[in-house]
Design an enzyme around this catalytic site. Structure first.
Site, PDB file in Angstrom:
ATOM      1  N   GLY A 249     -25.788  38.233 -20.791  1.00  0.00           N
ATOM      2  CA  GLY A 249     -25.843  38.111 -22.244  1.00  0.00           C
ATOM      3  C   GLY A 249     -24.603  38.580 -22.971  1.00  0.00           C
ATOM      4  O   GLY A 249     -24.586  38.652 -24.204  1.00  0.00           O
ATOM      5  N   GLU A 291     -25.821  40.373 -14.629  1.00  0.00           N
ATOM      6  CA  GLU A 291     -25.870  38.918 -14.423  1.00  0.00           C
ATOM      7  C   GLU A 291     -25.103  38.138 -15.495  1.00  0.00           C
ATOM      8  O   GLU A 291     -25.712  37.396 -16.261  1.00  0.00           O
ATOM      9  CB  GLU A 291     -27.327  38.461 -14.453  1.00  0.00           C
ATOM     10  N   GLY A 293     -23.220  35.201 -17.175  1.00  0.00           N
ATOM     11  CA  GLY A 293     -23.115  33.758 -16.971  1.00  0.00           C
ATOM     12  C   GLY A 293     -22.023  33.215 -17.880  1.00  0.00           C
ATOM     13  O   GLY A 293     -20.911  32.893 -17.452  1.00  0.00           O
ATOM     14  N   ARG A 294     -22.332  33.182 -19.163  1.00  0.00           N
ATOM     15  CA  ARG A 294     -21.409  32.662 -20.176  1.00  0.00           C
ATOM     16  C   ARG A 294     -20.034  33.343 -20.100  1.00  0.00           C
ATOM     17  O   ARG A 294     -19.003  32.687 -20.209  1.00  0.00           O
ATOM     18  CB  ARG A 294     -22.012  32.915 -21.572  1.00  0.00           C
ATOM     19  N   ARG A 331     -24.752  21.791 -27.560  1.00  0.00           N
ATOM     20  CA  ARG A 331     -24.971  23.109 -28.152  1.00  0.00           C
ATOM     21  C   ARG A 331     -24.950  23.089 -29.685  1.00  0.00           C
ATOM     22  O   ARG A 331     -25.608  23.895 -30.319  1.00  0.00           O
ATOM     23  CB  ARG A 331     -23.985  24.141 -27.596  1.00  0.00           C
ATOM     24  N   TYR A 335     -28.220  24.536 -31.290  1.00  0.00           N
ATOM     25  CA  TYR A 335     -28.080  25.876 -31.901  1.00  0.00           C
ATOM     26  C   TYR A 335     -27.100  25.934 -33.057  1.00  0.00           C
ATOM     27  O   TYR A 335     -26.800  27.003 -33.551  1.00  0.00           O
ATOM     28  CB  TYR A 335     -27.535  26.879 -30.868  1.00  0.00           C
ATOM     29  N   CYS A 362     -26.254   7.781 -31.149  1.00  0.00           N
ATOM     30  CA  CYS A 362     -27.017   7.304 -32.288  1.00  0.00           C
ATOM     31  C   CYS A 362     -27.920   8.408 -32.802  1.00  0.00           C
ATOM     32  O   CYS A 362     -29.138   8.393 -32.588  1.00  0.00           O
ATOM     33  CB  CYS A 362     -27.824   6.091 -31.879  1.00  0.00           C
ATOM     34  N   GLU A 363     -27.307   9.381 -33.430  1.00  0.00           N
ATOM     35  CA  GLU A 363     -28.000  10.594 -33.865  1.00  0.00           C
ATOM     36  C   GLU A 363     -27.051  11.263 -34.858  1.00  0.00           C
ATOM     37  O   GLU A 363     -25.935  11.622 -34.474  1.00  0.00           O
ATOM     38  CB  GLU A 363     -28.181  11.483 -32.623  1.00  0.00           C
ATOM     39  N   TYR A 391     -22.785  26.370 -20.373  1.00  0.00           N
ATOM     40  CA  TYR A 391     -23.858  25.671 -21.085  1.00  0.00           C
ATOM     41  C   TYR A 391     -23.404  24.362 -21.732  1.00  0.00           C
ATOM     42  O   TYR A 391     -23.902  23.966 -22.790  1.00  0.00           O
ATOM     43  CB  TYR A 391     -24.542  26.597 -22.107  1.00  0.00           C
TER      44      TYR A 391
HETATM   45  C1  LIG Z   1     -29.347  33.105 -18.798  1.00  0.00           C
HETATM   46  C2  LIG Z   1     -29.521  34.351 -18.031  1.00  0.00           C
HETATM   47  C3  LIG Z   1     -28.419  35.130 -17.705  1.00  0.00           C
HETATM   48  C4  LIG Z   1     -27.024  34.813 -18.176  1.00  0.00           C
HETATM   49  O1  LIG Z   1     -26.911  34.902 -19.540  1.00  0.00           O
HETATM   50  P1  LIG Z   1     -25.466  34.759 -20.221  1.00  0.00           P
HETATM   51  O2  LIG Z   1     -25.749  34.861 -21.668  1.00  0.00           O
HETATM   52  O3  LIG Z   1     -24.941  33.432 -19.829  1.00  0.00           O
HETATM   53  O4  LIG Z   1     -24.636  35.875 -19.693  1.00  0.00           O
HETATM   54  C5  LIG Z   1     -28.625  36.244 -16.937  1.00  0.00           C
HETATM   55  N1  LIG Z   1     -29.858  36.578 -16.493  1.00  0.00           N
HETATM   56  C6  LIG Z   1     -30.937  35.840 -16.796  1.00  0.00           C
HETATM   57  C7  LIG Z   1     -32.254  36.248 -16.273  1.00  0.00           C
HETATM   58  C8  LIG Z   1     -30.814  34.722 -17.570  1.00  0.00           C
HETATM   59  O5  LIG Z   1     -31.899  34.009 -17.861  1.00  0.00           O
END
Ligand SMILES: *Cc1c(COP(=O)(O)O)cnc(C)c1O
Length: 432
Positions: A249, A291, A293-294, A331, A335, A362-363, A391
């Site tokens: 996150g 964890e 991701g982004r 996105r 959002y 077409c949106e 994403y």
């Molecule tokens: C989506 C997710 C992440 C990664 O979130 P980011 O905002 O991309 O860092 C980590 N753990 C879980 C369980 C998630 O669902």
């Protein structure tokens, strides 16, 4: 000059990434095109890993959340950085395993895993299954018993933290489809039940409080809440939870005004909170998992488009239409996410206009963004939309039967295709 430090402008005035001229990428591979800067991915992995070594004595593991951006080449790059991986579906697990990723470093997530997915995860020997609910616990226990194995599990907990973010990406509060609630005693009862399960081994608790979070305070608070829960389990149930997964996150910079805290600061402060809280509660320091991701994939990516129509509506706005849109980047329509864009072949010029970049679907809501400062763009120009590494490809669709773009990795002045562009034949491949 740009939001991402990995971008430059060459002597021709063209935008470069990973030492490669983006206009040459567009010419060679076509547009729309996803471009991933391998070094930026590696640097982010190293910063996360290094910060755990530095501030938490290496007693932790980084698991890249592959839902942000997954393909086999990405899994290979992540693997070579020596970190773990999160998957949330059989498809993401299959991708990782086919890329040769070590199953024991994979965590399987999801709020509604099917029996087939659980069986696949157990058979593959994934390191952790992050269990979301009691039905899943019972189904997993039955599957593990059939196979006579004892998979390691964690429980996904809703710690009740408001991470001050967009409603759609707020997942730590009680009204969420993810995980067990703490306040109601649901999580505690689930732990009791898991302890008595013969065929699963409860190793840890997990929380993920949201996404695109700039503040460190909600992460600190989540760590405190989770450690209190671990202490309660220790005291009342005489059971030691040895792993604490604090989720992902971490926010990234999409616009110049965004100012996410550096990962190092996050890790320094959260480690201090964990140390203090463990000392206060008299429990041993857990192994920590995070964890991201982004924050690993996002800043490393950009998307290249070719400009088609330019439509000036006097006193209202100027539309710059590109050859992609919501199928490759949903996105904005999901959002209202904002991005920075650059005309790649005029990257040294001033951004002298404010435009709306529109997709070709077409949106009416199919936009890349509104009120975007941009160099004067004409038909045939190449537009780079920045920080699209997370994403975008992973959320892409074939809406309007538009083939998905290719993904190219760049590094040290060289480019290689990681995912081929879909063809029209791919579009009808499964049609009968
Ligand atoms: C989506 C997710 C992440 C990664 O979130 P980011 O905002 O991309 O860092 C980590 N753990 C879980 C369980 C998630 O669902």
């Amino acid at each position: 000059m740009f939001i991402s430090e990995n971008l430059n402008v060459n002597e021709k005035g063209n935008l470069t990434v990973g030492g490669v001229d983006t206009t040459e990428l567009a010419a060679q591979y076509g547009t729309p095109l996803y471009v991933m800067d391998e070094q930026a991915i590696r640097d982010a992995c190293r910063r996360f890993k290094g910060s755990i070594d530095r501030y938490y004595g290496g007693q932790g593991m980084v698991c890249y959340a592959s839902k942000a951006f997954s393909c086999m080449e990405m899994c290979r790059v992540i693997d070579s950085e020596g970190i773990g991986l999160d998957v949330v579906s059989a498809g993401e697990l299959y991708t990782a395993l086919k890329a040769g990723f070590d199953a024991s470093k994979i965590g399987f997530h999801g709020n509604n895993k099917t029996d087939d997915e659980l069986r696949y995860a157990v058979e593959s020997g994934v390191g952790h299954i992050i269990v979301d609910n009691i039905s899943e616990l019972l189904r997993l226990e039955r599957i593990a018993k059939e196979k006579n194995v004892r998979p390691h599990i964690m429980f996904r907990i809703k710690p009740g933290i408001d991470a001050h973010t967009h409603d759609f990406v707020k997942t730590g509060q009680i009204d969420s489809k993810f995980g067990f609630a703490l306040e109601t005693g649901e999580a505690y009862d689930a732990v009791k039940q898991a302890i008595s399960c013969e065929f699963v081994e409860l190793k840890g608790v997990h929380c993920h409080i949201g996404s695109q979070i700039f503040d460190i305070a909600p992460f600190e608070e989540a760590a405190r809440v989770m450690l209190k829960f671990i202490a309660k389990i220790r005291t009342e149930l005489d059971y030691e939870i040895s792993e604490l997964n604090l989720g992902g996150g971490f926010g990234i910079r999409y616009l110049g005004e965004h100012n996410p805290a550096p990962f190092e600061t996050y890790m320094e402060r959260v480690s201090a909170v964990v140390d203090e809280t463990c000392a206060e509660l008299g429990i041993s320091r857990p192994f920590i998992l995070i964890e991201p991701g982004r924050s690993i994939a996002g800043p490393a990516g950009l998307t290249l488009y070719t400009v088609g129509a330019r439509k000036e509506i006097p006193d209202i706005r100027t539309y710059i239409s590109v050859d992609g849109g919501m199928p490759d980047n949903p996105r904005y329509i999901l959002y209202k996410s904002e991005y920075e864009a650059v005309v790649a072949n005029k990257a040294s010029e001033e951004r002298s206009e404010t435009v709306t970049i529109a997709g070709k679907c077409c949106e009416s809501g199919d936009l890349i963004g509104e009120n975007m400062p941009l160099q004067h763009a004409e038909s045939g120009d190449i537009i780079a939309v920045l920080a699209t590494g997370a994403y975008n490809y992973s959320m892409s669709s074939n809406y309007n039967r538009i083939p998905k773009p290719a993904v190219v990795f760049v590094n040290n002045g060289e480019a290689r295709v990681a995912v081929k562009r879909e063809t029209l034949d791919d579009i009808i491949r499964n049609d009968i």
